[in-house]
Design a protein around this motif. Structure first.
Motif, PDB file in Angstrom:
ATOM      1  N   LEU A  64      13.749 -43.157  -9.409  1.00  0.00           N
ATOM      2  CA  LEU A  64      13.568 -44.143 -10.467  1.00  0.00           C
ATOM      3  C   LEU A  64      13.158 -45.462  -9.830  1.00  0.00           C
ATOM      4  CD1 LEU A  64      16.762 -43.444 -12.606  1.00  0.00           C
ATOM      5  CD2 LEU A  64      14.442 -42.591 -12.994  1.00  0.00           C
ATOM      6  N   GLU A  65      12.088 -46.048 -10.350  1.00  0.00           N
ATOM      7  CA  GLU A  65      11.583 -47.337  -9.858  1.00  0.00           C
ATOM      8  C   GLU A  65      11.598 -48.326 -11.011  1.00  0.00           C
ATOM      9  OE1 GLU A  65      10.255 -48.142  -6.766  1.00  0.00           O
ATOM     10  OE2 GLU A  65      10.577 -46.161  -5.888  1.00  0.00           O
ATOM     11  N   PRO A  66      12.129 -49.529 -10.779  1.00  0.00           N
ATOM     12  CA  PRO A  66      12.102 -50.525 -11.849  1.00  0.00           C
ATOM     13  C   PRO A  66      10.667 -50.949 -12.157  1.00  0.00           C
ATOM     14  CG  PRO A  66      12.965 -51.482  -9.823  1.00  0.00           C
ATOM     15  CD  PRO A  66      12.742 -50.020  -9.562  1.00  0.00           C
ATOM     16  N   ALA A  67      10.412 -51.197 -13.420  1.00  0.00           N
ATOM     17  CA  ALA A  67       9.096 -51.657 -13.861  1.00  0.00           C
ATOM     18  C   ALA A  67       9.305 -52.651 -14.996  1.00  0.00           C
ATOM     19  CB  ALA A  67       8.247 -50.486 -14.346  1.00  0.00           C
ATOM     20  N   ARG A  68       8.358 -53.539 -15.167  1.00  0.00           N
ATOM     21  CA  ARG A  68       8.473 -54.506 -16.250  1.00  0.00           C
ATOM     22  C   ARG A  68       8.601 -53.765 -17.582  1.00  0.00           C
ATOM     23  NH1 ARG A  68       3.908 -58.842 -16.694  1.00  0.00           N
ATOM     24  NH2 ARG A  68       2.949 -57.325 -18.079  1.00  0.00           N
ATOM     25  N   GLY A  69       9.662 -54.037 -18.297  1.00  0.00           N
ATOM     26  CA  GLY A  69       9.879 -53.407 -19.593  1.00  0.00           C
ATOM     27  C   GLY A  69      10.465 -52.007 -19.527  1.00  0.00           C
ATOM     28  N   GLY A  70      10.862 -51.543 -18.357  1.00  0.00           N
ATOM     29  CA  GLY A  70      11.414 -50.200 -18.303  1.00  0.00           C
ATOM     30  C   GLY A  70      11.596 -49.663 -16.898  1.00  0.00           C
ATOM     31  N   THR A  71      11.407 -48.378 -16.772  1.00  0.00           N
ATOM     32  CA  THR A  71      11.620 -47.671 -15.513  1.00  0.00           C
ATOM     33  C   THR A  71      10.521 -46.630 -15.345  1.00  0.00           C
ATOM     34  OG1 THR A  71      14.012 -47.925 -15.759  1.00  0.00           O
ATOM     35  CG2 THR A  71      13.267 -46.238 -14.219  1.00  0.00           C
ATOM     36  N   ILE A  72      10.086 -46.449 -14.117  1.00  0.00           N
ATOM     37  CA  ILE A  72       9.127 -45.388 -13.794  1.00  0.00           C
ATOM     38  C   ILE A  72       9.902 -44.241 -13.153  1.00  0.00           C
ATOM     39  CG2 ILE A  72       7.121 -44.736 -12.403  1.00  0.00           C
ATOM     40  CD1 ILE A  72       6.257 -47.698 -12.577  1.00  0.00           C
ATOM     41  N   PHE A  73       9.694 -43.033 -13.681  1.00  0.00           N
ATOM     42  CA  PHE A  73      10.321 -41.826 -13.144  1.00  0.00           C
ATOM     43  C   PHE A  73       9.280 -41.116 -12.278  1.00  0.00           C
ATOM     44  CE2 PHE A  73      11.240 -37.281 -13.357  1.00  0.00           C
ATOM     45  CZ  PHE A  73      12.592 -37.251 -13.063  1.00  0.00           C
ATOM     46  N   ILE A  74       9.619 -40.886 -11.012  1.00  0.00           N
ATOM     47  CA  ILE A  74       8.708 -40.220 -10.075  1.00  0.00           C
ATOM     48  C   ILE A  74       9.337 -38.888  -9.672  1.00  0.00           C
ATOM     49  CG2 ILE A  74       7.584 -40.354  -7.817  1.00  0.00           C
ATOM     50  CD1 ILE A  74       7.927 -43.472  -8.136  1.00  0.00           C
ATOM     51  N   TRP A  75       8.542 -37.837  -9.780  1.00  0.00           N
ATOM     52  CA  TRP A  75       8.988 -36.503  -9.367  1.00  0.00           C
ATOM     53  C   TRP A  75       7.915 -35.973  -8.436  1.00  0.00           C
ATOM     54  CZ3 TRP A  75       9.400 -31.984 -13.429  1.00  0.00           C
ATOM     55  CH2 TRP A  75       9.734 -30.802 -12.778  1.00  0.00           C
ATOM     56  N   TRP A  76       8.276 -35.674  -7.207  1.00  0.00           N
ATOM     57  CA  TRP A  76       7.297 -35.089  -6.300  1.00  0.00           C
ATOM     58  C   TRP A  76       7.881 -33.847  -5.638  1.00  0.00           C
ATOM     59  CZ3 TRP A  76       8.719 -34.701  -1.253  1.00  0.00           C
ATOM     60  CH2 TRP A  76       9.637 -35.602  -0.765  1.00  0.00           C
ATOM     61  N   GLU A  77       6.984 -32.951  -5.315  1.00  0.00           N
ATOM     62  CA  GLU A  77       7.335 -31.684  -4.663  1.00  0.00           C
ATOM     63  C   GLU A  77       6.330 -31.414  -3.554  1.00  0.00           C
ATOM     64  OE1 GLU A  77       9.565 -29.061  -5.632  1.00  0.00           O
ATOM     65  OE2 GLU A  77      10.251 -29.840  -7.561  1.00  0.00           O
ATOM     66  N   GLU A  78       6.816 -31.013  -2.417  1.00  0.00           N
ATOM     67  CA  GLU A  78       5.966 -30.503  -1.328  1.00  0.00           C
ATOM     68  C   GLU A  78       6.599 -29.191  -0.892  1.00  0.00           C
ATOM     69  OE1 GLU A  78       6.077 -33.542   1.674  1.00  0.00           O
ATOM     70  OE2 GLU A  78       4.408 -34.612   0.766  1.00  0.00           O
ATOM     71  N   PHE A  79       5.928 -28.097  -1.174  1.00  0.00           N
ATOM     72  CA  PHE A  79       6.504 -26.833  -0.753  1.00  0.00           C
ATOM     73  C   PHE A  79       5.425 -25.868  -0.296  1.00  0.00           C
ATOM     74  CE2 PHE A  79       5.325 -24.938  -4.724  1.00  0.00           C
ATOM     75  CZ  PHE A  79       5.691 -25.833  -5.712  1.00  0.00           C
ATOM     76  N   LYS A  80       5.898 -24.897   0.459  1.00  0.00           N
ATOM     77  CA  LYS A  80       5.011 -23.883   1.024  1.00  0.00           C
ATOM     78  C   LYS A  80       5.378 -22.548   0.394  1.00  0.00           C
ATOM     79  CE  LYS A  80       3.225 -22.283   5.332  1.00  0.00           C
ATOM     80  NZ  LYS A  80       2.886 -22.704   6.649  1.00  0.00           N
ATOM     81  N   PRO A  81       4.400 -21.875  -0.214  1.00  0.00           N
ATOM     82  CA  PRO A  81       4.693 -20.576  -0.818  1.00  0.00           C
ATOM     83  C   PRO A  81       4.906 -19.505   0.249  1.00  0.00           C
ATOM     84  CG  PRO A  81       2.367 -21.115  -1.060  1.00  0.00           C
ATOM     85  CD  PRO A  81       3.026 -22.302  -0.428  1.00  0.00           C
TER      86      PRO A  81
END
Length: 122
Positions: A64-81
């Protein structure tokens, strides 16, 4: 996450860094992906990071990153099949596009829950 069918905490640690989670999720409507995840980053309410140790290996995080007027939700994935080059090709052509749709639906759920929470004024 809309594709998770079973989730179990398997470690003695039940919360925070060191917690190990076993889960089964669907792929194309069938519960076939078995994942073992360990929480390696725990910084509430800002970040949750995991290492995948199941059929897919790699790392992921919710932040979660603060942003003017709210919050930014960041979801990242790095995976190897699994299955080396064959698995990477199958992922690029078939599994990856499917997972992007599943992740998009999951993010829609996160957005809806956040908006409900905001509308209640809590």
């Amino acid at each position: 996450m809309v594709d998770v069918r079973e989730l179990e905490i398997t470690s003695g640690v039940k919360s925070g860094a060191g917690t190990v989670i076993k889960l089964t999720s669907e792929l194309f409507g069938r519960p076939v992906v078995h994942d073992i995840m360990e929480i390696v980053t725990w910084d509430p309410p800002r970040e949750l990071g995991v290492v995948h140790r199941g059929q897919f290996t790699g790392t992921a995080a919710f932040r979660l990153e603060p942003a003017r007027g709210g919050t930014i939700f960041i979801w990242w994935e790095e995976f190897k099949p699994p299955l080396g080059p064959l698995g990477e090709l199958g992922f690029a052509l078939i599994v990856g596009p499917h997972l992007r749709r599943v992740f998009r639906r999951s993010m829609d759920n996160v957005r809806r829950l956040a908006e409900q929470h905001e509308n209640r004024g809590t």
